[in-house]
Each structure stands twice: as structure tokens, then as C-alpha cells.
Design a protein around this motif. Structure first.
Motif, PDB file in Angstrom:
ATOM      1  N   ARG A   1       0.088 -69.712 -54.064  1.00 33.24           N
ATOM      2  CA  ARG A   1       1.537 -69.623 -54.268  1.00 33.24           C
ATOM      3  C   ARG A   1       2.281 -70.557 -53.314  1.00 33.24           C
ATOM      4  N   PHE A   2       1.774 -70.711 -52.099  1.00 32.49           N
ATOM      5  CA  PHE A   2       2.397 -71.614 -51.132  1.00 32.49           C
ATOM      6  C   PHE A   2       2.329 -73.056 -51.631  1.00 32.49           C
ATOM      7  N   LEU A   3       1.176 -73.457 -52.160  1.00 29.29           N
ATOM      8  CA  LEU A   3       1.047 -74.807 -52.687  1.00 29.29           C
ATOM      9  C   LEU A   3       1.929 -75.020 -53.908  1.00 29.29           C
ATOM     10  N   LYS A   4       2.064 -74.000 -54.746  1.00 29.28           N
ATOM     11  CA  LYS A   4       2.957 -74.107 -55.895  1.00 29.28           C
ATOM     12  C   LYS A   4       4.419 -74.220 -55.454  1.00 29.28           C
ATOM     13  N   CYS A   5       4.766 -73.539 -54.371  1.00 23.73           N
ATOM     14  CA  CYS A   5       6.132 -73.645 -53.849  1.00 23.73           C
ATOM     15  C   CYS A   5       6.407 -75.052 -53.340  1.00 23.73           C
ATOM     16  N   ILE A   6       5.411 -75.674 -52.695  1.00 23.15           N
ATOM     17  CA  ILE A   6       5.576 -77.061 -52.247  1.00 23.15           C
ATOM     18  C   ILE A   6       5.798 -77.980 -53.444  1.00 23.15           C
ATOM     19  N   GLU A   7       5.002 -77.765 -54.490  1.00 27.66           N
ATOM     20  CA  GLU A   7       5.158 -78.582 -55.692  1.00 27.66           C
ATOM     21  C   GLU A   7       6.530 -78.397 -56.330  1.00 27.66           C
ATOM     22  N   ASN A   8       6.986 -77.147 -56.422  1.00 24.01           N
ATOM     23  CA  ASN A   8       8.282 -76.873 -57.049  1.00 24.01           C
ATOM     24  C   ASN A   8       9.425 -77.443 -56.210  1.00 24.01           C
ATOM     25  N   HIS A   9       9.310 -77.341 -54.896  1.00 26.15           N
ATOM     26  CA  HIS A   9      10.354 -77.880 -54.021  1.00 26.15           C
ATOM     27  C   HIS A   9      10.454 -79.399 -54.177  1.00 26.15           C
ATOM     28  N   ALA A  10       9.301 -80.073 -54.219  1.00 29.79           N
ATOM     29  CA  ALA A  10       9.320 -81.524 -54.412  1.00 29.79           C
ATOM     30  C   ALA A  10       9.848 -81.893 -55.791  1.00 29.79           C
ATOM     31  N   LYS A  11       9.503 -81.103 -56.805  1.00 25.43           N
ATOM     32  CA  LYS A  11       9.992 -81.372 -58.161  1.00 25.43           C
ATOM     33  C   LYS A  11      11.511 -81.244 -58.227  1.00 25.43           C
ATOM     34  N   GLN A  12      12.056 -80.201 -57.621  1.00 28.56           N
ATOM     35  CA  GLN A  12      13.499 -80.020 -57.625  1.00 28.56           C
ATOM     36  C   GLN A  12      14.201 -81.125 -56.841  1.00 28.56           C
TER      37      GLN A  12
ATOM     38  N   ARG B   1      31.372 -88.563 -68.208  1.00 27.08           N
ATOM     39  CA  ARG B   1      29.980 -88.511 -67.777  1.00 27.08           C
ATOM     40  C   ARG B   1      29.876 -88.217 -66.285  1.00 27.08           C
ATOM     41  N   ILE B   2      30.784 -88.753 -65.496  1.00 29.17           N
ATOM     42  CA  ILE B   2      30.766 -88.473 -64.051  1.00 29.17           C
ATOM     43  C   ILE B   2      30.968 -86.986 -63.793  1.00 29.17           C
ATOM     44  N   VAL B   3      31.904 -86.381 -64.512  1.00 20.99           N
ATOM     45  CA  VAL B   3      32.166 -84.949 -64.332  1.00 20.99           C
ATOM     46  C   VAL B   3      30.934 -84.131 -64.690  1.00 20.99           C
ATOM     47  N   ASN B   4      30.287 -84.461 -65.811  1.00 22.31           N
ATOM     48  CA  ASN B   4      29.110 -83.704 -66.234  1.00 22.31           C
ATOM     49  C   ASN B   4      27.946 -83.878 -65.254  1.00 22.31           C
ATOM     50  N   VAL B   5      27.716 -85.104 -64.821  1.00 14.26           N
ATOM     51  CA  VAL B   5      26.619 -85.350 -63.889  1.00 14.26           C
ATOM     52  C   VAL B   5      26.910 -84.700 -62.535  1.00 14.26           C
ATOM     53  N   ALA B   6      28.163 -84.689 -62.112  1.00 17.58           N
ATOM     54  CA  ALA B   6      28.507 -84.038 -60.850  1.00 17.58           C
ATOM     55  C   ALA B   6      28.234 -82.539 -60.915  1.00 17.58           C
ATOM     56  N   LYS B   7      28.548 -81.919 -62.046  1.00 22.59           N
ATOM     57  CA  LYS B   7      28.246 -80.489 -62.195  1.00 22.59           C
ATOM     58  C   LYS B   7      26.744 -80.243 -62.156  1.00 22.59           C
ATOM     59  N   GLN B   8      25.966 -81.098 -62.834  1.00 24.13           N
ATOM     60  CA  GLN B   8      24.513 -80.945 -62.807  1.00 24.13           C
ATOM     61  C   GLN B   8      23.957 -81.182 -61.405  1.00 24.13           C
ATOM     62  N   THR B   9      24.576 -82.080 -60.659  1.00 18.81           N
ATOM     63  CA  THR B   9      24.123 -82.330 -59.290  1.00 18.81           C
ATOM     64  C   THR B   9      24.311 -81.100 -58.419  1.00 18.81           C
ATOM     65  N   LEU B  10      25.449 -80.421 -58.569  1.00 19.69           N
ATOM     66  CA  LEU B  10      25.688 -79.203 -57.797  1.00 19.69           C
ATOM     67  C   LEU B  10      24.690 -78.113 -58.167  1.00 19.69           C
ATOM     68  N   VAL B  11      24.379 -78.004 -59.473  1.00 18.42           N
ATOM     69  CA  VAL B  11      23.402 -76.999 -59.907  1.00 18.42           C
ATOM     70  C   VAL B  11      22.035 -77.289 -59.303  1.00 18.42           C
ATOM     71  N   HIS B  12      21.621 -78.545 -59.307  1.00 17.48           N
ATOM     72  CA  HIS B  12      20.300 -78.885 -58.780  1.00 17.48           C
ATOM     73  C   HIS B  12      20.266 -78.812 -57.257  1.00 17.48           C
ATOM     74  N   LYS B  13      21.392 -79.012 -56.588  1.00 17.13           N
ATOM     75  CA  LYS B  13      21.423 -78.779 -55.146  1.00 17.13           C
ATOM     76  C   LYS B  13      21.136 -77.327 -54.831  1.00 17.13           C
ATOM     77  N   ASN B  14      21.706 -76.436 -55.625  1.00 20.44           N
ATOM     78  CA  ASN B  14      21.447 -75.015 -55.448  1.00 20.44           C
ATOM     79  C   ASN B  14      19.991 -74.683 -55.750  1.00 20.44           C
ATOM     80  N   ASN B  15      19.419 -75.351 -56.759  1.00 17.87           N
ATOM     81  CA  ASN B  15      18.007 -75.128 -57.086  1.00 17.87           C
ATOM     82  C   ASN B  15      17.093 -75.593 -55.957  1.00 17.87           C
ATOM     83  N   VAL B  16      17.441 -76.712 -55.323  1.00 19.56           N
ATOM     84  CA  VAL B  16      16.633 -77.201 -54.205  1.00 19.56           C
ATOM     85  C   VAL B  16      16.672 -76.220 -53.042  1.00 19.56           C
TER      86      VAL B  16
END
Length: 832
Positions: A635-646, A696-711
Motif C-alpha cells: 500500500r505504501f508503494l501504491k501511495c507513492i505511485e498515486n502521489h507521483a501520478k497526481q 479555456r483559462i477559466v476551465n483549466v484554472a478550476k481543474q488545476t485547483l481540483v488537482h492541487k487538492n488531489n495532490v
């Protein structure tokens, strides 16, 4: 062309606040100047927000590089220097604010004995205006011999001239939509103005004065002395005296660099194969000498510095950061330093410390080193280390003295409900962290700063509290609550007390408080099946409801069945079940990430329960099995993989957002040119493209905030399982030193919301651990060596990184159990 590193000689601390993500974009907020009161070297003036700082770098490490720091009343747009008063013996500092400018004198008063020199800024001139300012130009307009005049460019493109604080005249331009660079040529008394139509126009100071009122009354246009259309936006201008009769005007465009004489004759033009950001021209020798050389430094978007003479590239090297401003300075023991201001607000002084090998077939030249000089340098280093160690001992003595007179008690209250609810209808609870400071001798303490450190989604209402006047007993209350839907990782709040006593010594005291379980969890009905299981064996058994004293028995009675209870996180509704089976407690959940926070709280409350009931000789240890080791490590190795993927996904969106921002700026510039042309061109297609890019900037900015939270969420999961692995190793491994090395290697506590570059730092540490602690063969080290020309998050490097962590954990578990405790884990981890 070979690439060389620029050597760093001095660097200031970061000027920007860590929470400021916009970056340092104002290239006019730095100025290199030499004053008569500091004639031995140049000083660096920096405007940061509303704070003005003046640096005078020294070679000595124990010397302070900053000579003055002053808080002004408004934001600083630009700093400059000149002689603005009749009786000025030294150059003065002019500061431009959005609606005013001010002139200051730098005064230096030599100190006596050990007090040191005192520097101060004395206000000379202040003037306010109604329009919004953009930039400032100062110089001896009209070939003045006595003092410099001031020209303010407003946001509407108009130029307003001042003599000290006296208004002279104003020039208004109808073809300037967005103000561009403006420069003054002292040798010919000319002003060079960049219009919104990408045209350079030159006017004399006398022309501007004569046509300022005439153009308003009659509507006539001022005819420039010479013009040039580069076909691109001009980023910056600089004038430098290159001969007794002429000055050179250097203009930096988006893809070209232009060099003119002040009469409009183009000397040469350079076309770049990169994106320039800033430049600085300087002269080697005096302008009246026939052998003087004009050199131009150009910084690029990819943090490179290129030095040109005419159109020939002489030098290319790497900068430490992306530069937005370049200059030259002369400081002690260093002539011709390269000053750069980065987007992060860091001022660097470097020098071109390596000489390029222009004759590749020639023999290498090695500098002869004196052994006695090396021995003397080593002796100085040893003496410095002894001084550092002595200062640490004095600091420890000071800390013990502070702890004797200052008593600190930290407690946390029971959570209370608030009116706010999460999206999953879970109520938001708030607790109060109460800190009681009792000082027996308040006169011995000058100030106390209290800093609260926590991990998302836990949030404190106050991050930092400063107390300057201590009156015996101080009570400080700070609220703690859960914000967002991120998984909980750390259930503690660390409180750091920075105490400054009356003599100026600084002492650090740390306290830690455990958050109540009811703050982030609530009891729910039992869940039938869970995938992750962790057992804790105790030598005595207790009721589960008695251990979790955060809840009353009435709150738990409806949920305790067969001496087991299930908690659900308020942020994610993920559940953790605790079952008491004889003298063991079994934790069950869908993931080990969910078990760890409850497990830490259980150990804390279990110890408190034993202390309250005076129960001694109690032990609580994890039941370690081969399956547990295998599952937790996997599970630790999978967490490393998921963190790098995000992180890779976030980087993709950030790069796309950067490209769209540049595209939007380019379309906007093209649209302004169409608007400013006579007659105006067809703008329909550009307007459509600009609206589409903005969407497009507005949409990508929203996705960036979502992925920051995922990271951040992936980082929390990585920390939770990583700490669980370390806890198991501490319990299993007899070699505490090796486990301590693994804990320091992983550095899990360094992951925070602002810092997620965990893989970069651990990769090198894990390589060192394998090579020196595990002592792998050279062949194995070569297989696990990173690919230097690839990013650490690349596919190849990430595979090697996960394999390194797997090898380390396999080896440690094998040393403890004497057999392979982990098998075929690499097949279970699917690397992106």
C-alpha cells in the motif's frame, strides 16, 4: 556553444510571502546605485510590496547584508535614483506609488564602539496626483546642469513632467491604449516612446513642452523626429553612452534585440531562437576611449544568460532562477557582479566564474594550489565550527532559563457544533486550543510569538500570535476546525513558542496537543466487511467506550455492539471499526490510510486511560505478521505511485494554463494593434479567439485547483501509510539506528500543502542508503541510478525509485525475521 554555470556569490532571503503564489513580476522594483555615504561598493535598492530594502552585500558571512528596511504607506511601483534638489550632494532615492511619488535621502551615521553604523531614510519631497501612475523616468531634461527632473507615465499613456514637486506640463497621446516603455537620452535630450501600435517614436524635450498645450487646443499632432516599426511589442528600453557624440538605444522585443544610435540609425539587430525576458547593456572601458566595448546580457525564459557583443554571442550560462531584471554591480572584492531579480523575489549576485575553453585542442591549465593556504583555510573552518557549537550550548542554557521563569500549559476543549455543514451533511465541529502563559518575571521577556502548525484539512483560526507586553499571566484561545473534504492524516497541532528575552536572546519551546476524536469523526453503525486489518495486542483488556473519553457513554451506547465501535470521518464518510477481542484490539477499514489517524488517537487515549486509573506495566504492540508487512508495504508503494501520478496531472494542467495565459496576452496585444490602427481593422476573429481563450483559462484554472487538492490528499495518504510502516519497523527491528536512518530518509513530515516535491528529495537519500548502508554492488547501483536527463516523475525514474524503496524495506524486514517477509511486491505495483 558550451553552457556554463553562473557562480552564486550572494543571495538575499525570499522577499515574497510563501502564501503569495502570483510571483514577483515588477522588474522596475530593483535599482543598483552607489552613494557617497557608501562609496566603497554599490548598494541594491529593492521595493517589495510597501517595504523598501537596501542591501550592501559583504563577503563576511557574519555581516548583515541589509543596511535599512523601511515600511512605506503605499505599494511601491518603481524605485530610482537621481539628484532632485538644488543642494543635493549625494544621489537621492525616488519611489513611485500608484498615486504619488516621494524622494528620500539615505543618511549614514557612523556608530561608536560596538553600536555599528546607523542608516536612515529622510523624506525630502512628496507629491500626490489624481491619475494612476505606471512608470517613472528621471533625468536632466532640457540639458539641465543643476538637478534632475521627473516624468510620470500614467496608465492612460500620458506623460506628466515635474520639477521637484512643481507641475510643469502634460502630454496626452490618443494612440496609447496600454502604456509601454519610455526612456530618456541625455546626450541628445530625446524621449523614446513605445506606442500601442508597436511603433517607436522619438521626441525632443522641447517638442513635448511646446506641443503639450497646442495639441489640446488645436488638435494638431506632434511630429516625431524619427520613428521605427519593429512589428512586435517592445518589452524594455535602455540608453547607454557609447561615444563622445552618440548614445546607443537598445530595445528588447519579443523575438529580437535592436540597437540604434540616438539619431535613428540602426547599428545591428539580433534574432533570438529563445524567448527573452529581460536584458542589461554595459560598457567595458570609458565611452570616450576608442577601444571601449558594448556588451549586452539577455536572460531567457528557460533561465539562461547570454552575453552578446554586437551580434556575436560571447557567452552562455545557466542562471539559478528565471530572471525578470538584470544589472551590474561593483561590491567589495568583486568587480562586475551580475545582479538578477527572479520571479520568486530573490536577488542574486553572481559572477562568470569559469572561462570557456575557446581552444578545445589545447592543453588544460590547472591552478597551482598552496598547501599552507589550504591548511589555514581548514583551521578557520574548525574555529568557526567550534564557535557554532559553543553558541548552541549557550542557546540551550538560555532555553532552560526561559523555561524556569515561563510556564506554559496547553489544553484543548470539547468540540461544539456549528451551523456549517459539509456536502455529506456532516456537521462542522469546532474546538478551542487554550494556552496559558504564566511568567514569574515579566521584565525578563521582551516578546513571545506563538505559531500553530497543522496539516490540512485541520485549520486553526490563527496561524501566528505575537505578544509584546507580558503581564504575569496570559490566556490565548484559538479555534480549530475541519475544512474541506480531504482525508485526515495528522490529528495533532504543534505549537511553537519563540521567546525573546530582554537581552535579545531567542529561545524556542515546542508543545503538542492531540485533537479530540469527535472533532473529525462521529460514531456510526457497524460496516459488514473491511479489507485492511491491524491488530494491537495488550496485556489487559478494557471497554472500548471507556478508552475514547471524547464521547460520552450516552453518545456511544447506540453504536457499541459486542464491544466494538465504528467511526466515520466527517470529511469523507470513510469508516474505521475497532473490535475488542479478549486482550487485543482489531482495527478494520477499507484502507490502511484510514486506520492510521484512529490508531494514533487510540494509543494516546489508551495511555491516558491507564494514567487516570493508575494502571502500570501496560503494553500495547501491533501484532506483526508476514501478511501485514506485505500489505502495508504494498500500500505504501501504491501511495507513492498515486502521489507521483497526481503530481504529473497537476503539472500538465499548470503547463496548459501557462500556455493559455501567454496565448491570451498575445491575442490581446494583436487586438490592441487592430484597435489603434487608422482606420481600425477587422477585430471579429480576434475577439472570438480572445473569448474562447478566456473560457479555456477559466476551465483549466478550476481543474488545476481540483488537482492541487488531489495532490494534497495523495500526500496525506502517503504520510499516513509511511508513518505506519515506520511504526512497525520501530517495533520489529532491533537496530534502532538503521530504522532512524530510514525515518530520516523518508522525511514524511516535510510534506505539506505548500511543499509536495517529496520524490525529488527522497530519491537521492534512498540511493545513498542503498549504496552505503545496504552496500549493494556497483552493478546493482548502476541499475538503480536515475536517468539524469529526465524528471524524477518520469516513467523510468519513478520505476527505479519505487524499486529502491522496495529493496530497502525488503532488506530491513529480512534482517529482522531472517526470511523473505515481502515477496513479489514489484508485480503488484503498476507504475504509470
Amino acid at each position: 556553444m558550451s553552457i556554463f554555470k553562473i557562480k552564486q556569490w550572494w543571495s538575499n532571503k525570499k522577499l515574497l510571502d510563501d502564501n503569495n503564489n502570483e510571483g514577483f513580476q515588477n522588474a522596475n522594483s530593483i535599482k543598483v546605485e552607489r552613494f557617497d555615504c557608501h562609496s566603497d561598493s554599490d548598494t541594491i535598492i529593492v521595493g517589495d510590496g510597501s517595504i523598501i530594502r537596501i542591501y550592501k552585500p559583504y563577503v563576511e558571512q557574519n555581516a548583515s547584508n541589509i543596511i535599512i528596511e523601511s515600511q512605506l504607506n503605499d505599494i511601491i511601483l518603481q524605485v530610482g535614483t537621481g539628484k532632485f534638489t538644488m543642494d543635493a550632494h549625494d544621489r537621492q532615492i525616488i519611489v513611485l506609488h500608484p498615486k504619488s511619488f516621494a524622494v528620500y535621502c539615505l543618511d549614514r551615521k557612523e556608530g561608536h564602539i560596538d553600536l555599528g553604523d546607523q542608516n536612515s531614510l529622510r523624506s525630502v519631497i512628496k507629491h500626490s496626483f489624481t491619475r494612476r501612475a505606471c512608470s517613472l523616468i528621471a533625468g536632466p531634461f532640457g540639458s539641465s546642469k543643476s538637478r534632475d527632473y521627473i516624468c510620470i507615465q500614467y496608465l492612460d499613456g500620458s506623460l506628466c513632467f515635474f520639477d521637484q514637486d512643481t507641475f510643469l506640463f502634460m502630454c496626452i497621446y490618443n494612440d496609447i491604449i496600454i502604456p509601454g516603455p519610455v526612456c530618456y537620452v541625455p546626450s541628445s535630450d530625446l524621449f523614446l516612446i513605445c506606442k500601442s501600435t508597436w511603433i517607436l517614436e522619438t521626441y525632443s524635450y522641447q517638442q513635448l513642452g511646446e506641443f503639450s498645450e497646442l495639441s489640446v487646443k488645436t488638435g494638431k499632432k506632434n511630429i516625431p523626429q524619427w520613428t521605427y516599426n519593429p512589428g512586435e511589442e517592445i518589452l524594455s528600453l535602455q540608453v547607454i553612452r557609447t561615444s563622445s557624440n552618440f548614445s546607443s538605444i537598445i530595445a528588447l522585443g519579443e523575438r529580437h534585440l535592436y540597437c540604434f544610435q540616438d539619431n535613428g540609425l540602426m547599428k545591428y539587430m539580433i534574432r533570438f531562437d529563445y524567448v527573452p525576458t529581460c536584458f542589461h547593456a554595459y560598457l567595458i572601458g570609458w565611452y570616450y576611449e576608442p577601444n571601449s566595448r558594448l556588451l549586452i546580457m539577455v536572460a531567457s525564459e528557460d533561465s539562461k544568460l547570454n552575453v552578446y557583443e554586437s551580434s556575436t554571442l560571447l557567452w552562455s550560462c545557466d542562471l539559478l532562477d528565471k530572471a525578470i531584471s538584470l544589472s551590474r554591480c561593483y561590491v567589495r572584492n568583486l568587480s562586475g557582479g551580475v545582479v538578477s531579480l527572479s520571479v520568486n523575489g530573490i536577488v542574486n549576485i553572481g559572477y562568470l566564474g569559469t572561462e570557456p575553453d575557446l581552444n578545445a585542442s589545447g592543453a588544460n591549465m590547472h591552478e597551482v594550489v598552496d598547501p599552507e593556504q589550504i591548511q589555514n583555510e581548514l583551521k578557520d573552518v574548525e574555529e568557526s565550527l567550534e564557535m557554532i557549537l559553543g553558541s548552541k550550548e549557550d542557546a540551550n542554557e538560555g532555553s532552560s532559563t526561559i523555561e524556569k521563569i515561563l510556564h506554559i500549559k496547553v489544553d484543548i476543549g470539547k468540540p461544539v457544533n456549528s451551523n456549517y455543514k459539509f456536502s455529506n451533511d456532516q456537521e462542522l465541529n469546532t474546538s478551542s486550543v487554550v494556552t496559558i502563559l504564566t511568567c514569574e518575571e515579566p521584565n525578563l521577556i521582551e516578546s513571545i510569538q506563538i505559531t500553530y502548525n497543522y496539516h490540512e484539512p485541520i485549520v486553526c483560526t490563527e496561524n501566528t500570535i505575537c505578544l509584546e507586553n507580558i503581564n504575569g499571566t496570559e490566556i490565548i484561545e484559538t479555534g480549530v476546525y475541519i475544512d474541506g473534504d480531504m482525508d485526515v492524516y495528522d490529528t495533532r497541532v504543534s505549537i511553537v513558542f519563540t521567546v525573546i528575552d530582554s537581552t535579545g536572546k531567542i529561545s524556542i519551546i515546542s508543545k503538542e496537543v492531540q485533537l479530540p476524536v469527535s472533532l473529525f469523526c462521529s460514531p456510526v453503525d457497524a460496516v459488514p466487511k473491511n479489507n485492511a486489518i491491524l491488530s494491537v495486542i495488550c496485556n489487559q483488556s478494557f471497554d472500548v467506550a471507556d478508552i475514547f473519553s471524547d464521547f460520552t457513554k450516552e453518545e456511544l451506547n447506540n453504536y457499541v455492539t459486542s464491544n466494538s465501535i465504528t467511526f466515520a470521518y466527517r470529511t469523507s464518510n470513510k469508516t474505521v471499526t475497532i473490535k475488542a477481542v479478549e486482550k487485543s484490539y482489531v482495527f478494520e477499514a477499507d484502507d490502511y490510510c484510514d486506520i492510521y489517524p484512529i490508531f494514533v488517537c487510540f494509543l494516546y487515549h489508551f495511555n491516558n486511560h491507564c494514567i487516570r486509573h493508575d494502571i502500570k506495566d501496560i503494553q500495547a504492540n501491533i501484532e506483526i505478521t508476514a501478511d501485514l508487512n506485505r500489505n502495508v508495504t504494498m500500500r505504501f508503494l501504491k501511495c507513492i505511485e498515486n502521489h507521483a501520478k497526481q503530481r504529473n496531472l497537476l503539472k500538465t494542467y499548470e503547463n496548459e494554463l501557462n500556455i493559455l495565459q501567454k496565448q491570451f496576452t498575445l491575442v490581446q496585444k494583436r487586438l490592441l494593434v487592430q484597435y489603434g490602427s487608422v482606420p481600425p481593422g477587422d477585430c471579429a476573429s480576434l475577439e472570438f479567439l480572445m473569448r474562447d481563450t478566456h473560457e479555456r483559462i477559466v476551465n483549466v484554472a478550476k481543474q488545476t485547483l481540483v488537482h492541487k487538492n488531489n495532490v494534497c490528499s495523495a500526500g496525506n495518504s502517503l504520510c499516513a501509510v509511511g508513518h505506519l510502516v515506520i511504526y512497525i519497523l520501530k517495533q520489529m527491528a532491533p537496530d534502532d539506528f538503521k530504522v532512524k536512518l530510514i525515518e530520516e530518509m523518508l522525511s514524511l513530515d516535510t510534506i505539506s500543502k505548500q511543499f509536495q516535491e517529496w520524490e525529488e528529495s527522497v530519491f537521492q537519500a534512498s540511493s545513498y542508503f542503498i549504496k552505503n548502508v545496504l552496500k549493494k554492488s556497483d552493478k546493482d547501483n548502476e541499475k538503480l541510478a536515475p536517468v539524469t536527463d529526465q524528471d524524477i516523475l518520469s516513467n523510468n525514474n519513478l520505476k527505479k525509485f519505487i524499486k529502491q524503496i522496495r529493496i530497502i524495506l525488503e532488506r530491513v524486514f529480512k534482517d529482522v525475521t531472517g526470511k523473505e517477509a515481502i515477496t513479489r511486491i514489484e508485480e503488484l505495483v503498476e507504475v504509470i
